[in-house]
Design an enzyme around this catalytic site. Structure first.
Site, mmCIF file in Angstrom:
data_model
loop_
_atom_site.group_PDB
_atom_site.id
_atom_site.type_symbol
_atom_site.label_atom_id
_atom_site.label_comp_id
_atom_site.label_asym_id
_atom_site.label_seq_id
_atom_site.Cartn_x
_atom_site.Cartn_y
_atom_site.Cartn_z
ATOM 1 N N ASN A 1 -12.885 -3.189 2.758
ATOM 2 C CA ASN A 1 -13.782 -2.053 2.919
ATOM 3 C C ASN A 1 -14.767 -2.040 1.751
ATOM 4 O O ASN A 1 -14.358 -2.215 0.601
ATOM 5 C CB ASN A 1 -12.981 -0.742 2.934
ATOM 6 C CG ASN A 1 -12.044 -0.651 4.133
ATOM 7 O OD1 ASN A 1 -12.368 -1.138 5.215
ATOM 8 N ND2 ASN A 1 -10.889 -0.035 3.952
ATOM 9 N N HIS B 1 -10.324 -5.211 -3.092
ATOM 10 C CA HIS B 1 -8.996 -5.448 -2.526
ATOM 11 C C HIS B 1 -9.096 -5.868 -1.073
ATOM 12 O O HIS B 1 -9.995 -5.447 -0.348
ATOM 13 C CB HIS B 1 -8.099 -4.213 -2.676
ATOM 14 C CG HIS B 1 -8.716 -2.938 -2.179
ATOM 15 N ND1 HIS B 1 -9.627 -2.220 -2.909
ATOM 16 C CD2 HIS B 1 -8.556 -2.257 -1.025
ATOM 17 C CE1 HIS B 1 -10.001 -1.156 -2.234
ATOM 18 N NE2 HIS B 1 -9.369 -1.161 -1.061
ATOM 19 N N LEU B 2 -8.131 -6.693 -0.700
ATOM 20 C CA LEU B 2 -8.031 -7.212 0.661
ATOM 21 C C LEU B 2 -6.798 -6.566 1.284
ATOM 22 O O LEU B 2 -5.684 -6.720 0.773
ATOM 23 C CB LEU B 2 -7.869 -8.737 0.565
ATOM 24 C CG LEU B 2 -7.742 -9.567 1.829
ATOM 25 C CD1 LEU B 2 -9.001 -9.462 2.680
ATOM 26 C CD2 LEU B 2 -7.501 -11.037 1.440
ATOM 27 N N HIS B 3 -7.006 -5.815 2.382
ATOM 28 C CA HIS B 3 -5.868 -5.239 3.108
ATOM 29 C C HIS B 3 -5.270 -6.313 4.016
ATOM 30 O O HIS B 3 -6.011 -6.975 4.758
ATOM 31 C CB HIS B 3 -6.326 -4.083 4.004
ATOM 32 C CG HIS B 3 -6.866 -2.880 3.291
ATOM 33 N ND1 HIS B 3 -6.113 -1.768 3.033
ATOM 34 C CD2 HIS B 3 -8.102 -2.611 2.789
ATOM 35 C CE1 HIS B 3 -6.852 -0.850 2.415
ATOM 36 N NE2 HIS B 3 -8.070 -1.340 2.257
ATOM 37 N N ASP C 1 0.849 -1.190 0.000
ATOM 38 C CA ASP C 1 0.000 0.000 0.000
ATOM 39 C C ASP C 1 0.889 1.246 0.000
ATOM 40 O O ASP C 1 1.892 1.308 0.705
ATOM 41 C CB ASP C 1 -0.904 -0.016 1.246
ATOM 42 C CG ASP C 1 -2.043 0.972 1.153
ATOM 43 O OD1 ASP C 1 -3.205 0.539 1.058
ATOM 44 O OD2 ASP C 1 -1.776 2.200 1.179
ATOM 45 N N GLY D 1 -15.637 2.656 4.112
ATOM 46 C CA GLY D 1 -14.426 3.448 3.877
ATOM 47 C C GLY D 1 -13.710 3.100 2.593
ATOM 48 O O GLY D 1 -12.520 3.376 2.440
ATOM 49 N N GLN D 2 -14.444 2.507 1.633
ATOM 50 C CA GLN D 2 -13.811 2.143 0.353
ATOM 51 C C GLN D 2 -13.535 3.395 -0.470
ATOM 52 O O GLN D 2 -14.427 4.229 -0.664
ATOM 53 C CB GLN D 2 -14.713 1.182 -0.433
ATOM 54 C CG GLN D 2 -14.053 0.666 -1.715
ATOM 55 C CD GLN D 2 -14.896 -0.377 -2.447
ATOM 56 O OE1 GLN D 2 -16.057 -0.614 -2.095
ATOM 57 N NE2 GLN D 2 -14.315 -0.982 -3.462
HETATM 58 P P1 AMP Z 1 -9.701 1.483 0.485
HETATM 59 O O1 AMP Z 1 -9.760 2.795 1.247
HETATM 60 O O2 AMP Z 1 -10.109 0.288 1.287
HETATM 61 O O3 AMP Z 1 -10.450 1.585 -0.834
HETATM 62 O O4 AMP Z 1 -8.173 1.226 0.173
HETATM 63 C C1 AMP Z 1 -7.502 1.779 -0.905
HETATM 64 C C2 AMP Z 1 -6.040 1.721 -0.564
HETATM 65 O O5 AMP Z 1 -5.288 1.889 -1.743
HETATM 66 C C3 AMP Z 1 -5.574 2.797 0.432
HETATM 67 O O6 AMP Z 1 -5.034 2.163 1.591
HETATM 68 C C4 AMP Z 1 -4.512 3.572 -0.355
HETATM 69 O O7 AMP Z 1 -3.416 3.959 0.450
HETATM 70 C C5 AMP Z 1 -4.099 2.553 -1.418
HETATM 71 N N1 AMP Z 1 -3.576 3.102 -2.650
HETATM 72 C C6 AMP Z 1 -4.088 4.121 -3.386
HETATM 73 N N2 AMP Z 1 -3.355 4.308 -4.498
HETATM 74 C C7 AMP Z 1 -2.366 3.385 -4.474
HETATM 75 C C8 AMP Z 1 -1.286 3.059 -5.345
HETATM 76 N N3 AMP Z 1 -1.082 3.724 -6.499
HETATM 77 N N4 AMP Z 1 -0.465 2.047 -4.991
HETATM 78 C C9 AMP Z 1 -0.649 1.377 -3.842
HETATM 79 N N5 AMP Z 1 -1.670 1.617 -2.985
HETATM 80 C C10 AMP Z 1 -2.499 2.614 -3.287
#
Ligand code: AMP
Ligand code: ZN
Length: 113
Positions: free
Chosen positions: A86, A99-101, A31, A92-93
């Protein structure tokens, strides 16, 4: 739209990302704004907007299998880690490609904010 989707662009190699693992259907990369010492995103190669629109539940099994591999490689499997998906505004998406954190390397709090 998949053409302009940020994570589809990462899958296609149009935007740089630090890849840490991959399998036939998914990739895992760091991330950009890590919220823990280990913060990896596991995404399907194919565009799926969110968990709400997933029509192939087996894909989540492939995502968690890759997350399990990442947790081991990062050394967070023993101490523990958290997996988060999310979904939409209340979840909070912010990026609308499923995607899976994978979060680890520190004590997580409960309940989440
Ligand atoms: P969400 O808020 O669950 O949709 O998560 C999206 C995630 O993507 C956030 O934790 C961001 O920090 C991450 N993110 C956004 N742009 C990039 C990128 N170019 N490369 C890696 N992670 C990213
Ligand atoms: Zn996408």
């Amino acid at each position: 739209m998949a053409d302009e989707c940020l994570f589809c662009r990462i899958v296609r190699g149009e935007i740089p990302a630090t890849l840490v693992a991959e399998n036939a259907s998914c990739i895992a990369f760091r991330d950009l704004g890590p919220k823990a010492p280990t913060h990896v995103l596991v995404i399907p190669r194919k565009h799926v907007e969110s968990l709400n629109t997933l029509d192939d539940p087996a894909l989540v099994a492939e995502m968690t299998a890759l997350a399990q591999q990442v947790a081991k490689a990062e050394g967070i499997d023993g101490p523990g880690y958290r997996l988060v998906i999310n979904t939409n505004a209340h979840g909070g998406q912010t990026v609308f490609h499923l995607h899976l954190h994978v979060l680890g390397g520190r004590q997580m709090k409960w309940p989440p904010g």
